[in-house]
Design a protein around this motif. Structure first.
Motif, PDB file in Angstrom:
ATOM      1  N   THR A 509       0.830  -1.212   0.000  1.00 46.82           N
ATOM      2  CA  THR A 509       0.000   0.000   0.000  1.00 46.82           C
ATOM      3  C   THR A 509       0.861   1.258   0.000  1.00 46.82           C
ATOM      4  O   THR A 509       0.606   2.206  -0.757  1.00 46.82           O
ATOM      5  CB  THR A 509      -0.932   0.009   1.233  1.00 46.82           C
ATOM      6  N   VAL A 513       0.819   4.142  -2.939  1.00 43.24           N
ATOM      7  CA  VAL A 513       0.491   5.550  -2.665  1.00 43.24           C
ATOM      8  C   VAL A 513       1.603   6.457  -3.187  1.00 43.24           C
ATOM      9  O   VAL A 513       1.342   7.468  -3.852  1.00 43.24           O
ATOM     10  CB  VAL A 513       0.281   5.771  -1.155  1.00 43.24           C
ATOM     11  N   VAL A 787      -0.862   3.709   4.105  1.00 44.79           N
ATOM     12  CA  VAL A 787      -1.277   5.063   3.738  1.00 44.79           C
ATOM     13  C   VAL A 787      -0.482   6.091   4.548  1.00 44.79           C
ATOM     14  O   VAL A 787      -0.019   7.110   4.007  1.00 44.79           O
ATOM     15  CB  VAL A 787      -2.793   5.256   3.971  1.00 44.79           C
ATOM     16  N   TRP A 791       2.051   8.767   2.913  1.00 41.31           N
ATOM     17  CA  TRP A 791       1.923  10.220   3.106  1.00 41.31           C
ATOM     18  C   TRP A 791       3.240  10.805   3.613  1.00 41.31           C
ATOM     19  O   TRP A 791       3.700  11.846   3.127  1.00 41.31           O
ATOM     20  CB  TRP A 791       0.810  10.506   4.109  1.00 41.31           C
ATOM     21  N   LEU A 808      -4.614   9.155  -3.047  1.00 37.36           N
ATOM     22  CA  LEU A 808      -4.972   7.881  -2.415  1.00 37.36           C
ATOM     23  C   LEU A 808      -5.645   6.996  -3.462  1.00 37.36           C
ATOM     24  O   LEU A 808      -6.720   7.331  -3.966  1.00 37.36           O
ATOM     25  CB  LEU A 808      -5.913   8.113  -1.231  1.00 37.36           C
ATOM     26  N   MET A 813      -6.636   0.181  -3.199  1.00 37.38           N
ATOM     27  CA  MET A 813      -6.755  -0.195  -1.788  1.00 37.38           C
ATOM     28  C   MET A 813      -7.941  -1.134  -1.582  1.00 37.38           C
ATOM     29  O   MET A 813      -7.887  -2.046  -0.755  1.00 37.38           O
ATOM     30  CB  MET A 813      -6.879   1.056  -0.925  1.00 37.38           C
TER      31      MET A 813
END
Length: 847
Positions: A509, A513, A787, A791, A808, A813
């Motif tokens: 993930t 991202v 996530v 970020w 996102l 996801m």
């Protein structure tokens, strides 16, 4: 105790199978990586060494001083000319001297497409010796090239493209298409050719015009006469070298440097692959620890009896570790054998995808064998140490009465406190790193601490998060209620099982991202800074002939165009590169954001500078820069404006009319083009056709430019998906293992449920729902952490990519969460079937 440990291994073969598979996969990846990289590295090194068989001493341009002899530097001229070649050939101890030149040469196949991989599609010169032949390139068919319209081609490329002596082949060196006659096909030990590149040879005079200048060479290779050592020949060569601009190196040194470069390039690949093998093994640790925790718990009374009859704590722990050693050894040996097969398979896969690998044996070094065995055994033993130590600390009387089963409140408080401290410190470190100019190390440390903290806290988190699924599980009746209760009955086991999946999904993930956000930032940058419809450049990113820019400017559908030319200069004490553009049209093709001054019309001594260069040099609008151009002449540039640079456009920009008179060889890096109809398929086709459907030239619109820059991220992401799939596979094994052991532990309970009316379908549904809940729990944690890390990493990337913005990928996801659910369903198939087939009477009677 040793016999007891072996007996336990043989008694629990089925239960230990998943542990063996998990360790085996990790070890197979480790050994496969080592075998593959060693084999490829050895093959390329052997091939490159053959390429230096005819080189005892090489005379090259001096590499340490750009102004002394590097092409394009201010006042530079090549010291490697015919005069130096003749001097080297006449030296005592020299048998012969060969002058070489080389550069990019695109070869089109019969359908007009580029052969080779761009950077490895090269051209050079055929340099006949005393016998009229070049010892480096034996001719297999035909004869050496002798005129400007002739060339020879390496055998690999000729066979691949289906070319034969006498064919007319379309080639391109710097842009315009040439049609030349193929007069010869030769064999070579060149490593780039063996790796899938192409090599074209021209007569020396033609090659010098294309790749250097008449009478100049890029390297002079001297062959030693019999009885003369390379060192002695080097000493003799150094006496005839010019005072500046050239240096002599022995063939052995060149071969060693080449071997070192190959080894270093392999090290990067090896490190990357081993990192993912480590992730798979790390995930496997959860499975091993879980398995041995459950096995030890099942044998609690047995271990207590051993303690009661005289066994010490150390002996009990040792028996568990011996058991783990046996399991680890079996897994390591199996993984080593599988890894050797993986190494051979990867090599075959490279060949099948078109990448050529030099012939050579499969290299299985002693270090590979030792490393693989140690990794398998050590990982297994370390993972089993804590369950063994915990079992040894249980008092015999308490164990025989099973009062030890529930963890004490004190131990849970200590665990949760430690987990909170780790998670808090990790979160703080990550947040601090986002505000640092170079916070990579801090962020990596913080991410590791946070991941460890969440893992420690997972038992605490499992109850409230799994409780959220209660309303949905009630829809499945009593099976759903029992599944939720089973999932939280042993929080530590649930946590260890879910954590294995959490690690894999966190990485997947987070990387998704980052990649998606970077792609969006690059798209925005391309849209914001370019008004041009197309960018024309060489496929190899090598210089483009100025004839291409002239040809484009003469097309009716082109409304504005500008070539971009680079030229080295000296400003103050440092070397800076100047970028020449068409000052009249440049403003129509770009949209630069100026912090001071303005673009205006670039002409005369006016120039604009990117903000990072201006800050580094202390320049501002109005600054006057004394410059020494490429030809050694001096002038002054005036800074008309300072703009925000990016990956597309940066540096010191001025009008080509000012720069061109000082350039010895005028070449373009790219040409920006604006057309009447805008960026359409039709206008692109017209440009491609006008340029002769040249295989060496690419015509890219804004999306193509953006995709080319982001291609490295996309390729890396796809590779990482494939590599992280192993961690997910290991996680699946963990879920299967946990459920299978759980079914075994709850055999009596399942038998009772069957006896009071729950049918086989209900039992299967209960086990499947339990597996689904555990997998989704791990999936939610993994996606949430991913996530957050994505970020945080984006905050660092934003410093070097101003247009970066967090994106996102909700769709992906959702796919990842669905994948976690599929993992849960698939992992439960066998345990659910096994639970449903239990004989209820035998299960109720089970101890």
């Amino acid at each position: 105790m040793f016999r007891t440990a072996l007996r336990n291994v043989l008694a629990h073969k089925a239960r230990l199978l998943m542990t063996v598979l998990a360790v085996m996969l990790g070890v197979a990846f480790v050994s496969g990586t080592l075998v593959f990289t060693s084999t490829i590295s050895d093959a390329f090194q052997s091939s490159s060494q053959k390429g230096f068989d005819n080189v005892d001493v090489a005379i090259q341009r001096h590499s340490s001083d750009p102004a002394a002899g590097a092409p394009g530097a201010p006042g530079a001229s090549s010291p490697l000319d015919q005069k130096l070649l003749d001097k080297a050939a006449r030296l005592p101890g020299a048998a012969s001297a060969t002058g070489t030149v080389s550069g990019f040469t695109a070869i089109a196949d019969k359908s007009g497409k580029l052969i080779g991989d761009g950077f490895s599609t090269r051209g050079g010169n055929y340099f006949p010796g005393k016998e009229g032949k070049d010892a480096r390139y034996p001719m297999r068919d035909g004869a050496a090239p002798k005129g400007a319209d002739q060339f020879a081609l390496d055998a690999h490329t000729a066979d691949r493209a289906g070319y034969k002596v006498g064919d007319t082949v379309r080639i391109s060196v710097d842009g315009p298409v040439r049609e030349q006659k193929l007069t010869g096909v030769f064999t070579t030990d060149d490593g780039t050719v063996a790796a899938g590149g192409s090599l074209a040879l021209f007569d020396t005079a033609s090659a010098q015009k294309m790749f250097a200048a008449p009478g100049e060479f890029s390297e002079i290779d001297v062959k030693a006469a019999p009885g003369t050592s390379q060192t002695a020949l080097k000493d003799a060569v150094e006496k005839v070298l010019p005072k500046e601009g050239a240096e002599a190196t022995t063939g052995k040194q060149l071969a060693d440097e080449q071997a070192k470069m190959i080894a270093q390039s392999m090290d990067g690949m090896k490190t990357g692959l081993l990192a993912f093998a480590g992730i798979a093994l790390f995930v496997g640790v959860f499975i091993i620890a879980n398995t041995f925790t459950m096995l030890v718990a099942q044998r609690t009374r047995e271990l207590a009896l051993m303690r009661a009859v005289g066994a010490s704590r150390r002996q009990v722990t040792r028996s568990v570790l011996i058991e783990a050693s046996v399991v680890g050894a079996v897994a390591a040996v199996t993984g080593l054998v599988a890894g050797i097969g993986i190494g051979a398979g990867l090599r075959a896969l490279m060949s099948s995808t078109g990448a050529r690998v030099p012939d050579g044996p499969l290299v299985i070094s002693p270090s590979t064998i030792v490393t693989s065995l140690l990794v398998g055994i050590v990982v297994t033993v370390l993972a089993a140490w804590l369950p063994g130590r915990r079992a040894a600390k249980i008092p015999p009387v308490a164990a025989m009465n099973s009062v030890h089963a529930t963890a004490t409140t004190k131990s849970l408080v200590v665990r949760n406190t430690i987990g909170a401290l780790f998670a808090g410190a990790g979160t703080a470190a990550v947040l601090v790193a986002t505000g640092m100019s170079d916070g990579k190390a801090t962020m990596a440390a913080g991410a590791a601490l946070l991941l460890i903290g969440v893992f420690i806290l997972t038992p605490l988190l499992s109850r409230p998060l799994i409780a959220l699924a209660a309303p949905v599980l009630r829809l499945f009746g009593i099976s759903g209620v029992l599944a939720r209760q089973n999932a939280v009955r042993n929080p530590r086991r649930t946590a260890a099982t879910a954590s294995a999946l959490m690690v894999g999904l966190t990485l997947i993930t987070g990387l998704t991202v980052i990649a998606g956000s970077v792609q969006q930032g690059i798209d925005k940058m391309a849209t914001a800074s370019l008004k041009a419809d197309y960018v024309v450049s060489m496929a190899s990113r090598t210089p483009l002939s100025p004839d291409v820019a002239k040809q484009i400017a003469g097309l009716d559908e082109v409304t504005a165009s500008s070539p971009l030319r680079n030229s080295a200069s000296r400003i103050g004490t440092g070397t800076e590169y100047l970028t020449g553009v068409n000052g009249k049209d440049f403003g129509k093709l770009t949209s630069l954001d100026f912090t001071s001054g303005a673009l205006g019309t670039l002409s005369g001594d006016r120039a604009v500078v990117d903000d990072s260069t201006a800050k580094r040099k202390g320049w501002h609008t109005g600054s006057r820069l004394p410059v020494t151009f490429e030809d050694g002449k001096q002038g002054t540039l005036t800074v008309a404006g300072v703009y925000k640079g990016n990956e597309m456009i940066r540096g010191i920009i001025l009008d080509n009319a000012t720069l061109a008179p000082h350039q010895k060889h005028i070449t373009d890096m790219q040409v920006m083009v604006k057309t009447k109809g805008g960026a359409t398929a039709a206008s692109k086709d017209k440009l491609v056709t006008a340029l002769g459907k040249n295989p060496a030239i690419t015509v890219a619109d804004k999306k193509d430019v953006s995709d080319a820059i982001a291609q490295v991220f996309t390729l890396m992401l796809n590779m990482l998906y494939g590599l992280l799939a192993m961690a997910v596979i290991v996680a699946v094994l963990g879920v299967i293992n946990t459920l299978a052991m759980s079914v075994f532990e709850r055999a009596q309970e399942i038998g009772m449920l069957r006896a009071i009316g729950l049918d086989r379908r209900g039992i299967k549904r209960m086990v499947r729902l339990e597996s689904l809940v555990i997998s989704l729990f791990g999936g939610v944690l993994g996606i949430g952490l991913g996530v957050f890390f994505g970020w945080a990493a984006g905050e660092l990337i934003g410093g070097s990519l101003p247009t970066y913005q967090l994106v996102l990928p909700w769709g992906r996801m959702g796919v990842f969460l669905a994948m976690a659910a599929v993992v849960g369903v698939l992992a439960a198939l066998w345990p659910a079937r096994r639970a449903a087939r239990l004989n209820m009477l035998q299960a109720i009677k089970a101890e």
